[in-house]
Design a protein around this motif. Structure first.
Motif, PDB file in Angstrom:
ATOM      1  N   TRP A 172      36.246  33.330  30.322  1.00 20.07           N
ATOM      2  CA  TRP A 172      35.143  33.761  31.177  1.00 20.07           C
ATOM      3  C   TRP A 172      35.216  33.110  32.554  1.00 20.07           C
ATOM      4  CZ3 TRP A 172      34.056  31.746  26.158  1.00 20.07           C
ATOM      5  CH2 TRP A 172      34.053  32.732  25.181  1.00 20.07           C
ATOM      6  N   GLU A 173      36.354  33.294  33.187  1.00 16.80           N
ATOM      7  CA  GLU A 173      36.608  32.679  34.493  1.00 16.80           C
ATOM      8  C   GLU A 173      36.122  33.583  35.620  1.00 16.80           C
ATOM      9  OE1 GLU A 173      40.609  31.946  36.876  1.00 16.80           O
ATOM     10  OE2 GLU A 173      40.473  30.628  35.113  1.00 16.80           O
ATOM     11  N   LYS A 174      35.291  33.027  36.466  1.00 14.97           N
ATOM     12  CA  LYS A 174      34.752  33.755  37.625  1.00 14.97           C
ATOM     13  C   LYS A 174      35.809  33.774  38.728  1.00 14.97           C
ATOM     14  CE  LYS A 174      30.499  33.596  40.318  1.00 14.97           C
ATOM     15  NZ  LYS A 174      29.311  32.757  40.567  1.00 14.97           N
ATOM     16  N   GLN A 175      36.066  34.965  39.260  1.00 14.31           N
ATOM     17  CA  GLN A 175      37.033  35.123  40.332  1.00 14.31           C
ATOM     18  C   GLN A 175      36.313  35.148  41.681  1.00 14.31           C
ATOM     19  OE1 GLN A 175      40.396  35.170  39.434  1.00 14.31           O
ATOM     20  NE2 GLN A 175      39.374  34.679  37.504  1.00 14.31           N
ATOM     21  N   PRO A 176      36.961  34.672  42.721  1.00 13.20           N
ATOM     22  CA  PRO A 176      36.318  34.709  44.046  1.00 13.20           C
ATOM     23  C   PRO A 176      36.008  36.143  44.468  1.00 13.20           C
ATOM     24  CG  PRO A 176      38.331  33.386  44.092  1.00 13.20           C
ATOM     25  CD  PRO A 176      38.279  34.066  42.759  1.00 13.20           C
ATOM     26  N   ARG A 177      34.899  36.303  45.141  1.00 15.50           N
ATOM     27  CA  ARG A 177      34.503  37.620  45.632  1.00 15.50           C
ATOM     28  C   ARG A 177      35.414  38.013  46.786  1.00 15.50           C
ATOM     29  NH1 ARG A 177      28.345  38.677  47.085  1.00 15.50           N
ATOM     30  NH2 ARG A 177      28.311  37.494  45.177  1.00 15.50           N
ATOM     31  N   PRO A 178      35.996  39.207  46.739  1.00 14.57           N
ATOM     32  CA  PRO A 178      36.878  39.623  47.842  1.00 14.57           C
ATOM     33  C   PRO A 178      36.115  39.732  49.150  1.00 14.57           C
ATOM     34  CG  PRO A 178      37.072  41.106  45.959  1.00 14.57           C
ATOM     35  CD  PRO A 178      35.907  40.212  45.687  1.00 14.57           C
ATOM     36  N   ILE A 179      36.714  39.257  50.213  1.00 11.63           N
ATOM     37  CA  ILE A 179      36.099  39.315  51.535  1.00 11.63           C
ATOM     38  C   ILE A 179      36.079  40.767  52.004  1.00 11.63           C
ATOM     39  CG2 ILE A 179      36.374  38.605  53.945  1.00 11.63           C
ATOM     40  CD1 ILE A 179      37.685  36.025  52.832  1.00 11.63           C
ATOM     41  N   GLY A 180      34.940  41.183  52.502  1.00  9.63           N
ATOM     42  CA  GLY A 180      34.817  42.518  53.069  1.00  9.63           C
ATOM     43  C   GLY A 180      34.558  43.616  52.061  1.00  9.63           C
ATOM     44  N   ILE A 181      34.377  43.282  50.788  1.00  7.93           N
ATOM     45  CA  ILE A 181      34.124  44.303  49.768  1.00  7.93           C
ATOM     46  C   ILE A 181      32.722  44.076  49.221  1.00  7.93           C
ATOM     47  CG2 ILE A 181      34.836  45.226  47.543  1.00  7.93           C
ATOM     48  CD1 ILE A 181      37.647  44.422  48.245  1.00  7.93           C
ATOM     49  N   ARG A 182      31.932  45.138  49.202  1.00  5.17           N
ATOM     50  CA  ARG A 182      30.549  45.024  48.741  1.00  5.17           C
ATOM     51  C   ARG A 182      30.483  45.160  47.228  1.00  5.17           C
ATOM     52  NH1 ARG A 182      27.699  49.530  52.176  1.00  5.17           N
ATOM     53  NH2 ARG A 182      28.037  50.347  50.125  1.00  5.17           N
ATOM     54  N   GLU A 183      30.684  44.066  46.545  1.00  8.65           N
ATOM     55  CA  GLU A 183      30.518  44.043  45.104  1.00  8.65           C
ATOM     56  C   GLU A 183      30.337  42.597  44.673  1.00  8.65           C
ATOM     57  OE1 GLU A 183      34.123  46.011  43.994  1.00  8.65           O
ATOM     58  OE2 GLU A 183      35.198  44.152  43.703  1.00  8.65           O
ATOM     59  N   GLY A 184      29.843  42.420  43.468  1.00  8.50           N
ATOM     60  CA  GLY A 184      29.599  41.077  42.961  1.00  8.50           C
ATOM     61  C   GLY A 184      30.879  40.401  42.517  1.00  8.50           C
ATOM     62  N   PRO A 205      41.405  47.873  47.731  1.00  5.56           N
ATOM     63  CA  PRO A 205      41.243  47.372  49.095  1.00  5.56           C
ATOM     64  C   PRO A 205      41.668  45.922  49.303  1.00  5.56           C
ATOM     65  CG  PRO A 205      39.120  47.559  48.002  1.00  5.56           C
ATOM     66  CD  PRO A 205      40.130  48.197  47.104  1.00  5.56           C
ATOM     67  N   VAL A 206      41.776  45.124  48.239  1.00  9.72           N
ATOM     68  CA  VAL A 206      42.212  43.738  48.387  1.00  9.72           C
ATOM     69  C   VAL A 206      43.723  43.681  48.647  1.00  9.72           C
ATOM     70  CG1 VAL A 206      42.333  41.487  47.214  1.00  9.72           C
ATOM     71  CG2 VAL A 206      40.326  42.928  46.924  1.00  9.72           C
ATOM     72  N   ASN A 207      44.420  44.767  48.304  1.00  2.00           N
ATOM     73  CA  ASN A 207      45.875  44.859  48.470  1.00  2.00           C
ATOM     74  C   ASN A 207      46.233  46.097  49.276  1.00  2.00           C
ATOM     75  OD1 ASN A 207      46.947  42.689  46.450  1.00  2.00           O
ATOM     76  ND2 ASN A 207      45.358  43.785  45.328  1.00  2.00           N
ATOM     77  N   PRO A 208      45.812  46.197  50.530  1.00  5.56           N
ATOM     78  CA  PRO A 208      45.986  47.437  51.289  1.00  5.56           C
ATOM     79  C   PRO A 208      47.440  47.812  51.561  1.00  5.56           C
ATOM     80  CG  PRO A 208      45.234  45.677  52.731  1.00  5.56           C
ATOM     81  CD  PRO A 208      45.178  45.148  51.331  1.00  5.56           C
ATOM     82  N   THR A 209      48.367  46.858  51.527  1.00  6.40           N
ATOM     83  CA  THR A 209      49.761  47.168  51.835  1.00  6.40           C
ATOM     84  C   THR A 209      50.604  47.408  50.580  1.00  6.40           C
ATOM     85  OG1 THR A 209      50.376  44.825  51.858  1.00  6.40           O
ATOM     86  CG2 THR A 209      49.660  45.801  53.951  1.00  6.40           C
ATOM     87  N   VAL A 210      49.976  47.357  49.407  1.00  5.53           N
ATOM     88  CA  VAL A 210      50.707  47.542  48.146  1.00  5.53           C
ATOM     89  C   VAL A 210      50.387  48.929  47.608  1.00  5.53           C
ATOM     90  CG1 VAL A 210      51.096  46.626  45.826  1.00  5.53           C
ATOM     91  CG2 VAL A 210      50.512  45.064  47.693  1.00  5.53           C
ATOM     92  N   SER A 211      51.408  49.644  47.138  1.00  9.24           N
ATOM     93  CA  SER A 211      51.174  50.988  46.609  1.00  9.24           C
ATOM     94  C   SER A 211      50.336  50.921  45.332  1.00  9.24           C
ATOM     95  CB  SER A 211      52.503  51.694  46.318  1.00  9.24           C
ATOM     96  OG  SER A 211      53.128  51.131  45.183  1.00  9.24           O
ATOM     97  N   ALA A 212      49.495  51.936  45.160  1.00  8.69           N
ATOM     98  CA  ALA A 212      48.655  52.000  43.963  1.00  8.69           C
ATOM     99  C   ALA A 212      49.508  52.027  42.704  1.00  8.69           C
ATOM    100  CB  ALA A 212      47.751  53.229  44.024  1.00  8.69           C
ATOM    101  N   SER A 213      50.651  52.707  42.748  1.00 10.18           N
ATOM    102  CA  SER A 213      51.503  52.799  41.561  1.00 10.18           C
ATOM    103  C   SER A 213      52.049  51.432  41.148  1.00 10.18           C
ATOM    104  CB  SER A 213      52.656  53.787  41.784  1.00 10.18           C
ATOM    105  OG  SER A 213      53.472  53.356  42.857  1.00 10.18           O
ATOM    106  N   THR A 214      52.326  50.580  42.120  1.00 10.94           N
ATOM    107  CA  THR A 214      52.796  49.223  41.814  1.00 10.94           C
ATOM    108  C   THR A 214      51.704  48.440  41.104  1.00 10.94           C
ATOM    109  OG1 THR A 214      54.314  49.202  43.686  1.00 10.94           O
ATOM    110  CG2 THR A 214      53.624  47.061  42.817  1.00 10.94           C
ATOM    111  N   ILE A 215      50.489  48.562  41.583  1.00  8.23           N
ATOM    112  CA  ILE A 215      49.382  47.807  40.994  1.00  8.23           C
ATOM    113  C   ILE A 215      49.032  48.334  39.609  1.00  8.23           C
ATOM    114  CG2 ILE A 215      46.946  47.174  41.260  1.00  8.23           C
ATOM    115  CD1 ILE A 215      47.462  47.151  44.309  1.00  8.23           C
ATOM    116  N   VAL A 216      48.911  49.651  39.451  1.00  5.47           N
ATOM    117  CA  VAL A 216      48.523  50.186  38.136  1.00  5.47           C
ATOM    118  C   VAL A 216      49.614  49.990  37.091  1.00  5.47           C
ATOM    119  CG1 VAL A 216      46.859  51.826  39.076  1.00  5.47           C
ATOM    120  CG2 VAL A 216      49.195  52.584  38.616  1.00  5.47           C
TER     121      VAL A 216
END
Length: 196
Positions: free
Chosen positions: A70-82, A164-175
């Motif tokens: 149950w590790e809390k991750q830092p909130r991404p800068i510039g993204i409106r979410e908890g 949005p935290v990885n704007p220069t990485v292709s979605a296919s690489t991440i998924v």
């Protein structure tokens, strides 16, 4: 003098008080802590690494594995979410693994401003960035009681994010970091280790 373990065992026998559940025996947190609380005490080459190898199809020898529940991750800068709380974070010298567990519920939906950014997409985005910053391979495991892969996993794999935290990485690489597993796969690996 009662030990902590004896108190825990006693509480597990008393799941109800005055007709109310104290701890639901199939809650995600209870199952996660019971299963991986045991797994973390086995040598990693007997259970953890074979399980990850089976899921990902890659042999990635590593050392120094740590388990963080149950590790809390830092909130991404510039993204409106908890904040994102990851059920289980496994980390070695070469690999970062987020494990998101479910029992009787789907992955949480996204924030109101972006319904496509559900819990798994958020974990992929945040975990990939954390792993990249540390120079590590990233894996997200979606662990459910299903006997077949949930449709949500295929939908995420065929989607475009958003990441949005990885704007220069292709979605296919991440998924490609997303893997599904049934809870039964852990039991299979433990049974195989016991047989050996």
């Amino acid at each position: 003098v009662r030990t902590t373990m004896s108190i825990i065992l006693e509480l597990r026998q008393h799941v109800k008080h005055s007709g109310n559940f104290l701890v639901h025996p199939t809650s995600e947190d209870v199952v996660l802590s019971n299963v991986f609380g045991v797994v973390k005490n086995f040598p990693v080459h007997l259970v953890l690494e074979p399980w990850l190898r089976e899921l990902t199809g890659t042999a990635n020898p590593a050392s120094g594995w740590t388990f963080s529940f149950w590790e809390k991750q830092p909130r991404p800068i510039g993204i409106r979410e908890g904040n994102t709380v990851v059920d289980l974070v496994l980390e070695s010298d070469t690999t970062l693994v987020f494990v998101e567990v479910k029992m009787d519920a789907p992955a949480s939906s996204g924030p109101s401003h972006d319904p496509n950014r559900n819990q798994l997409v958020r974990n992929l985005d945040i975990g990939y960035r954390r792993a990249a910053d540390a120079g590590k391979q990233f894996v997200l495991v979606f662990l459910t009681p299903d006997i077949t892969e949930p449709p949500l996993v295929a939908a995420i794999r065929s989607g475009e994010g958003p990441f949005p935290v990885n704007p220069t990485v292709s979605a296919s690489t991440i998924v490609s970091c997303l893997h599904w597993a049934s809870w039964a796969t852990i039991g299979d690996v433990v049974a195989a280790a016991y047989s050996r």
